[in-house]
Design a protein around this motif. Structure first.
Motif, mmCIF file in Angstrom:
data_model
loop_
_atom_site.group_PDB
_atom_site.id
_atom_site.type_symbol
_atom_site.label_atom_id
_atom_site.label_comp_id
_atom_site.label_asym_id
_atom_site.label_seq_id
_atom_site.Cartn_x
_atom_site.Cartn_y
_atom_site.Cartn_z
ATOM 1 N N LEU A 239 0.812 -1.282 -0.077
ATOM 2 C CA LEU A 239 0.053 0.078 0.023
ATOM 3 C C LEU A 239 0.859 1.202 0.122
ATOM 4 O O LEU A 239 0.496 2.070 -0.563
ATOM 5 N N LYS A 240 2.002 1.191 0.778
ATOM 6 C CA LYS A 240 2.789 2.442 0.893
ATOM 7 C C LYS A 240 3.415 2.827 -0.609
ATOM 8 O O LYS A 240 3.579 3.831 -0.972
ATOM 9 N N THR A 241 3.937 1.735 -1.386
ATOM 10 C CA THR A 241 4.325 1.835 -2.525
ATOM 11 C C THR A 241 3.235 2.367 -3.547
ATOM 12 O O THR A 241 3.602 3.049 -4.455
ATOM 13 N N ILE A 242 2.048 1.749 -3.360
ATOM 14 C CA ILE A 242 1.319 1.838 -4.615
ATOM 15 C C ILE A 242 0.627 3.461 -4.137
ATOM 16 O O ILE A 242 0.239 4.162 -5.318
ATOM 17 N N LEU A 243 0.683 3.861 -2.969
ATOM 18 C CA LEU A 243 -0.117 5.317 -2.796
ATOM 19 C C LEU A 243 1.153 6.245 -2.943
ATOM 20 O O LEU A 243 0.699 7.395 -2.561
ATOM 21 N N ASN A 244 2.286 6.219 -3.528
ATOM 22 C CA ASN A 244 3.390 7.099 -4.048
ATOM 23 C C ASN A 244 3.219 7.053 -5.503
ATOM 24 O O ASN A 244 4.024 6.315 -6.056
ATOM 25 N N ILE A 245 2.956 8.195 -6.041
ATOM 26 C CA ILE A 245 2.816 8.275 -7.558
ATOM 27 C C ILE A 245 4.397 8.333 -8.003
ATOM 28 O O ILE A 245 4.631 8.208 -9.254
ATOM 29 N N ASP A 246 5.217 8.548 -7.261
ATOM 30 C CA ASP A 246 6.854 8.674 -7.543
ATOM 31 C C ASP A 246 7.137 7.180 -7.879
ATOM 32 O O ASP A 246 8.079 7.103 -8.536
ATOM 33 N N ASN A 247 6.489 6.264 -7.465
ATOM 34 C CA ASN A 247 6.867 4.971 -7.572
ATOM 35 C C ASN A 247 6.319 4.162 -9.013
ATOM 36 O O ASN A 247 6.439 3.260 -9.448
ATOM 37 N N TYR A 248 5.325 5.384 -9.966
ATOM 38 C CA TYR A 248 4.807 4.720 -11.074
ATOM 39 C C TYR A 248 5.652 5.073 -12.282
ATOM 40 O O TYR A 248 6.542 5.788 -12.198
ATOM 41 N N PRO A 249 5.638 4.201 -13.402
ATOM 42 C CA PRO A 249 4.597 3.281 -13.541
ATOM 43 C C PRO A 249 4.920 2.028 -12.606
ATOM 44 O O PRO A 249 6.032 1.715 -12.144
ATOM 45 N N GLY B 196 -5.512 -10.919 -5.516
ATOM 46 C CA GLY B 196 -6.995 -10.555 -4.954
ATOM 47 C C GLY B 196 -7.273 -9.868 -3.856
ATOM 48 O O GLY B 196 -7.974 -9.002 -3.554
ATOM 49 N N VAL B 197 -6.360 -10.283 -2.699
ATOM 50 C CA VAL B 197 -6.266 -9.910 -1.406
ATOM 51 C C VAL B 197 -6.087 -8.254 -1.646
ATOM 52 O O VAL B 197 -6.726 -7.347 -0.833
ATOM 53 N N LEU B 198 -5.219 -7.873 -2.074
ATOM 54 C CA LEU B 198 -4.490 -6.831 -2.090
ATOM 55 C C LEU B 198 -5.502 -5.610 -2.725
ATOM 56 O O LEU B 198 -5.610 -4.673 -2.358
ATOM 57 N N VAL B 199 -6.035 -6.127 -4.015
ATOM 58 C CA VAL B 199 -6.959 -5.188 -4.608
ATOM 59 C C VAL B 199 -8.113 -5.287 -3.994
ATOM 60 O O VAL B 199 -8.649 -3.824 -3.921
ATOM 61 N N GLY B 200 -8.655 -6.260 -3.347
ATOM 62 C CA GLY B 200 -9.940 -6.006 -2.272
ATOM 63 C C GLY B 200 -9.631 -5.080 -1.487
ATOM 64 O O GLY B 200 -10.455 -4.140 -1.293
ATOM 65 N N ILE B 201 -8.311 -5.088 -0.623
ATOM 66 C CA ILE B 201 -8.129 -4.024 0.333
ATOM 67 C C ILE B 201 -8.129 -2.874 -0.274
ATOM 68 O O ILE B 201 -8.460 -1.719 0.230
ATOM 69 N N MET B 202 -7.365 -2.704 -1.447
ATOM 70 C CA MET B 202 -7.225 -1.386 -2.257
ATOM 71 C C MET B 202 -8.813 -0.693 -2.425
ATOM 72 O O MET B 202 -9.054 0.387 -2.340
ATOM 73 N N PRO C 270 -1.991 8.712 -6.250
ATOM 74 C CA PRO C 270 -2.302 8.303 -7.649
ATOM 75 C C PRO C 270 -3.733 8.913 -7.670
ATOM 76 O O PRO C 270 -4.684 8.803 -6.959
ATOM 77 N N GLY C 271 -4.208 9.115 -9.001
ATOM 78 C CA GLY C 271 -5.344 9.386 -9.489
ATOM 79 C C GLY C 271 -6.618 8.466 -9.292
ATOM 80 O O GLY C 271 -7.763 8.933 -9.009
ATOM 81 N N PHE C 272 -6.396 7.392 -8.934
ATOM 82 C CA PHE C 272 -7.646 6.267 -8.989
ATOM 83 C C PHE C 272 -7.903 6.356 -7.254
ATOM 84 O O PHE C 272 -8.987 5.780 -6.937
ATOM 85 N N VAL C 273 -7.425 7.036 -6.500
ATOM 86 C CA VAL C 273 -7.608 6.879 -5.135
ATOM 87 C C VAL C 273 -8.777 7.955 -4.974
ATOM 88 O O VAL C 273 -8.774 9.034 -5.227
ATOM 89 N N ARG C 274 -9.739 7.335 -4.252
ATOM 90 C CA ARG C 274 -11.073 8.201 -4.082
ATOM 91 C C ARG C 274 -11.388 8.283 -2.336
ATOM 92 O O ARG C 274 -12.654 8.137 -2.077
#
Length: 102
Positions: free
Chosen positions: A20-30, A43-49, A96-100
């Motif tokens: 989550l920490k990695t995904i929540l930092n746009i500096d790590n993208y792509p 599936g677990v990670l995406v479910g939590i996201m 990232p833009g997908f966070v709501r």
């Protein structure tokens, strides 16, 4: 993280927090998120996201998990439902833009 298998191997909260920490930092993208088969652990990670970052209902999360993971354990579903991100700190300027979430 290892694949969960009741009753001995459970999902790894620390691995989820690190992801989550990695995904929540746009500096790590792509960014590419993957696992061996891309079903249960992802599936677990995406479910939590979906739950924490996009405000999905638990029913929607479980339906998506079941569709792509083909069922599996109640332990994954329970983990998604109960997971709480204790101590997760994010830089709102780098989200990232997908966070709501508000």
């Amino acid at each position: 993280m290892e694949s969960s298998s009741e009753p001995f191997i459970m999902n790894d909260s620390e691995a989820i927090m690190l992801a989550l920490k990695t995904i929540l930092n746009i500096d790590n993208y792509p960014i590419l998120i993957h696992s061996n088969k891309g079903k249960h652990r992802i599936g677990v990670l995406v479910g939590i996201m979906r739950k924490l970052l996009q405000g999905w209902s638990i029913t929607g999360i479980f339906n998506e998990y079941d569709k792509f993971a083909g069922g599996k354990g109640e332990s994954d579903i329970e983990f998604i439902e109960c997971f709480e991100p204790r101590g997760l700190k994010v830089d709102e300027a780098n989200l990232p833009g997908f966070v709501r979430i508000e």
